[in-house]
Motif scaffolding. Structure first.
Motif, PDB file in Angstrom:
ATOM      1  N   ILE A 123      44.951  30.955  50.056  1.00  0.00           N
ATOM      2  CA  ILE A 123      44.579  31.811  51.190  1.00  0.00           C
ATOM      3  C   ILE A 123      44.382  33.241  50.696  1.00  0.00           C
ATOM      4  O   ILE A 123      45.254  33.802  50.037  1.00  0.00           O
ATOM      5  CB  ILE A 123      45.682  31.787  52.275  1.00  0.00           C
ATOM      6  N   ARG A 124      43.260  33.823  51.030  1.00  0.00           N
ATOM      7  CA  ARG A 124      43.022  35.222  50.690  1.00  0.00           C
ATOM      8  C   ARG A 124      43.775  36.120  51.682  1.00  0.00           C
ATOM      9  O   ARG A 124      43.916  35.761  52.853  1.00  0.00           O
ATOM     10  CB  ARG A 124      41.527  35.528  50.689  1.00  0.00           C
ATOM     11  N   VAL A 125      44.235  37.272  51.194  1.00  0.00           N
ATOM     12  CA  VAL A 125      45.066  38.155  52.011  1.00  0.00           C
ATOM     13  C   VAL A 125      44.601  39.603  51.860  1.00  0.00           C
ATOM     14  O   VAL A 125      44.467  40.107  50.737  1.00  0.00           O
ATOM     15  CB  VAL A 125      46.553  38.072  51.617  1.00  0.00           C
ATOM     16  N   THR A 136      47.827  42.067  46.974  1.00  0.00           N
ATOM     17  CA  THR A 136      47.023  40.900  47.334  1.00  0.00           C
ATOM     18  C   THR A 136      45.545  41.185  47.063  1.00  0.00           C
ATOM     19  O   THR A 136      45.218  42.051  46.257  1.00  0.00           O
ATOM     20  CB  THR A 136      47.266  40.524  48.806  1.00  0.00           C
ATOM     21  N   ASP A 137      44.655  40.473  47.712  1.00  0.00           N
ATOM     22  CA  ASP A 137      43.219  40.629  47.435  1.00  0.00           C
ATOM     23  C   ASP A 137      42.712  42.031  47.719  1.00  0.00           C
ATOM     24  O   ASP A 137      41.848  42.534  46.994  1.00  0.00           O
ATOM     25  CB  ASP A 137      42.424  39.600  48.255  1.00  0.00           C
ATOM     26  N   ALA A 138      43.235  42.649  48.771  1.00  0.00           N
ATOM     27  CA  ALA A 138      42.783  44.001  49.094  1.00  0.00           C
ATOM     28  C   ALA A 138      43.825  44.715  49.943  1.00  0.00           C
ATOM     29  O   ALA A 138      44.592  44.087  50.677  1.00  0.00           O
ATOM     30  CB  ALA A 138      41.444  43.966  49.828  1.00  0.00           C
ATOM     31  N   TYR A 139      43.821  46.026  49.812  1.00  0.00           N
ATOM     32  CA  TYR A 139      44.568  46.896  50.721  1.00  0.00           C
ATOM     33  C   TYR A 139      43.574  47.860  51.338  1.00  0.00           C
ATOM     34  O   TYR A 139      42.812  48.532  50.623  1.00  0.00           O
ATOM     35  CB  TYR A 139      45.658  47.675  49.994  1.00  0.00           C
ATOM     36  N   VAL A 297      35.705  40.364  50.280  1.00  0.00           N
ATOM     37  CA  VAL A 297      36.676  39.392  49.769  1.00  0.00           C
ATOM     38  C   VAL A 297      36.158  37.969  49.915  1.00  0.00           C
ATOM     39  O   VAL A 297      36.309  37.137  49.007  1.00  0.00           O
ATOM     40  CB  VAL A 297      38.031  39.568  50.500  1.00  0.00           C
ATOM     41  N   MET A 298      35.508  37.681  51.041  1.00  0.00           N
ATOM     42  CA  MET A 298      35.052  36.314  51.281  1.00  0.00           C
ATOM     43  C   MET A 298      33.796  35.956  50.495  1.00  0.00           C
ATOM     44  O   MET A 298      33.526  34.789  50.239  1.00  0.00           O
ATOM     45  CB  MET A 298      34.829  36.097  52.774  1.00  0.00           C
ATOM     46  N   GLU A 303      39.514  33.418  42.647  1.00  0.00           N
ATOM     47  CA  GLU A 303      40.746  32.843  43.161  1.00  0.00           C
ATOM     48  C   GLU A 303      41.517  33.936  43.920  1.00  0.00           C
ATOM     49  O   GLU A 303      41.422  35.122  43.571  1.00  0.00           O
ATOM     50  CB  GLU A 303      41.611  32.318  42.022  1.00  0.00           C
ATOM     51  N   PRO A 304      42.259  33.584  44.965  1.00  0.00           N
ATOM     52  CA  PRO A 304      43.028  34.595  45.692  1.00  0.00           C
ATOM     53  C   PRO A 304      43.902  35.416  44.747  1.00  0.00           C
ATOM     54  O   PRO A 304      44.628  34.882  43.912  1.00  0.00           O
ATOM     55  CB  PRO A 304      43.875  33.762  46.655  1.00  0.00           C
ATOM     56  N   GLY A 305      43.806  36.740  44.865  1.00  0.00           N
ATOM     57  CA  GLY A 305      44.608  37.636  44.044  1.00  0.00           C
ATOM     58  C   GLY A 305      44.055  37.921  42.664  1.00  0.00           C
ATOM     59  O   GLY A 305      44.653  38.685  41.900  1.00  0.00           O
ATOM     60  N   GLN A 306      42.912  37.356  42.328  1.00  0.00           N
ATOM     61  CA  GLN A 306      42.388  37.487  40.961  1.00  0.00           C
ATOM     62  C   GLN A 306      41.899  38.906  40.655  1.00  0.00           C
ATOM     63  O   GLN A 306      42.046  39.383  39.532  1.00  0.00           O
ATOM     64  CB  GLN A 306      41.238  36.500  40.743  1.00  0.00           C
ATOM     65  N   ALA A 307      41.324  39.582  41.636  1.00  0.00           N
ATOM     66  CA  ALA A 307      40.771  40.920  41.401  1.00  0.00           C
ATOM     67  C   ALA A 307      41.093  41.835  42.578  1.00  0.00           C
ATOM     68  O   ALA A 307      40.217  42.191  43.367  1.00  0.00           O
ATOM     69  CB  ALA A 307      39.267  40.845  41.168  1.00  0.00           C
TER      70      ALA A 307
END
Length: 339
Positions: A123-125, A136-139, A297-298, A303-307
């Motif tokens: 799950i992306r976050v 996570t994926d973005a702030y 992000v989508m 992979e979730p959290g990769q970048a």
């Protein structure tokens, strides 16, 4: 013959329009199809602190508008200020496996482990405005250290004995473990360390509650008749501080410096002197940053959290001297934004 020609031309025009429509629907510039497919039919869930105040309301409105435009399923799980309820909702969501979670953290630790679990589950976050210790994926949100620096500088300028002030200030904290509180306080303390002529006579917590803030501030003002300023960490809570200042008849001598998302009542409070200075992090602009982050992000084939990456909100200092008609926003402005 003339009738036959008219019918033929009409048929050709209809066919041409149909072909044009088909070409428009299938147009490929190398990016557009992937952009629209990235979110079509996906499930996006927002976990706010609560839906009872302006910040999550404007972010949710932006996502609702975008969801209609891009065809994703958007829903909200409202824990209504309960960290336990939020953690339980997050645990349930991990098992449900939505495509993307938007999370507004109550403090720096409580969701951190669960956010990592969500990413391991695919799950992306995106974290919005209050970041946990987990990356996570973005702030998307404000740099709270910057907010604290700006508020401290406002208080120093107003209260330094060099400028005719008493040098005495008080601080109204929210909840010490909240990212806003912890990081903003760190910045305030670091900035004040270079100004020994400024004395903090009180630094107490009110748990973001205006009623508690009012009670604390009333006592502090009585104990410090020469208090120069209050620095508060959220405009809603600080309404209680403002009431205490007003009730003490100190509206002309005690300044109040606070921060918030920049909705119209904040500018009204600046205009009427309730707030002396206000650091706005523009929740309206954050809504647009958030919806941009969602499609970024989508679209990413990662992979979730990769970048992981961040979009830090530009802040604006608002005083009576700098107040402009566009310094604050309304929910009507949000409703008319396309996102």
């Amino acid at each position: 013959m003339r009738t036959f020609l008219k019918a033929t031309l009409a048929a050709l025009m209809v066919a041409g329009l149909a072909a044009g429509s088909a070409r428009a629907a299938q147009f490929d510039d190398g990016l557009a199809p992937a952009y629209y497919e990235a979110l079509k039919g996906k499930k996006v869930v927002f976990l706010p602190l609560a839906m009872s105040f302006d910040l999550p309301q404007v972010w949710a409105k932006g996502m609702e508008t975008q969801a209609r435009r891009l065809g994703y399923d958007f829903s909200i799980r409202d824990p209504n200020w309960s960290s336990d309820a939020g953690a339980q909702a997050l645990t349930t969501l991990i098992s449900e496996k939505p495509d993307l979670l938007i999370v507004h953290n109550p403090d720096m630790q409580v969701y951190a482990r669960l956010l990592k679990q969500a990413q391991k589950a695919g799950i992306r976050v995106i974290q919005i405005n209050l970041k946990s210790v987990a990356t996570t994926d973005a702030y998307v949100g404000v740099n709270w250290y910057e907010v604290g620096q700006h508020q401290a500088k406002m208080a120093i300028e107003a209260c330094s004995p060099k400028n005719g002030g008493s040098g005495k200030i008080a601080i109204m904290q929210g909840t010490p473990t909240n990212p806003n509180n912890a990081i903003t306080m760190s910045a305030i303390e670091d900035t004040l360390a270079d100004h020994p002529d400024i004395k903090v006579v009180s630094s107490q917590s009110a748990d973001w509650d205006a009623t508690k803030a009012h009670a604390v501030a009333s006592t502090v003002i009585k104990q410090n008749p020469d208090l120069c300023a209050y620095v508060g960490l959220w405009e809603v809570m600080d309404a209680g501080v403002a009431a205490a200042i007003r009730e003490a008849g100190k509206g002309d001598s005690i300044r109040l410096f606070t921060n918030g998302g920049g909705q119209k009542p904040a500018c009204e409070a600046i205009g009427n002197g309730t707030f002396s200075g206000y650091v706005s992090y523009d929740a309206f602009g954050q809504a647009r940053d958030l919806t941009d982050a969602i499609v970024q992000v989508m679209q990413a084939k990662l992979e979730p959290g990769q970048a992981p990456y961040a979009i830090y909100t530009p802040i604006r200092d608002v005083t009576k001297a700098s107040l402009r008609p566009n310094s604050c926003w309304t929910m009507e402005d949000v409703a008319s934004q396309p996102f």
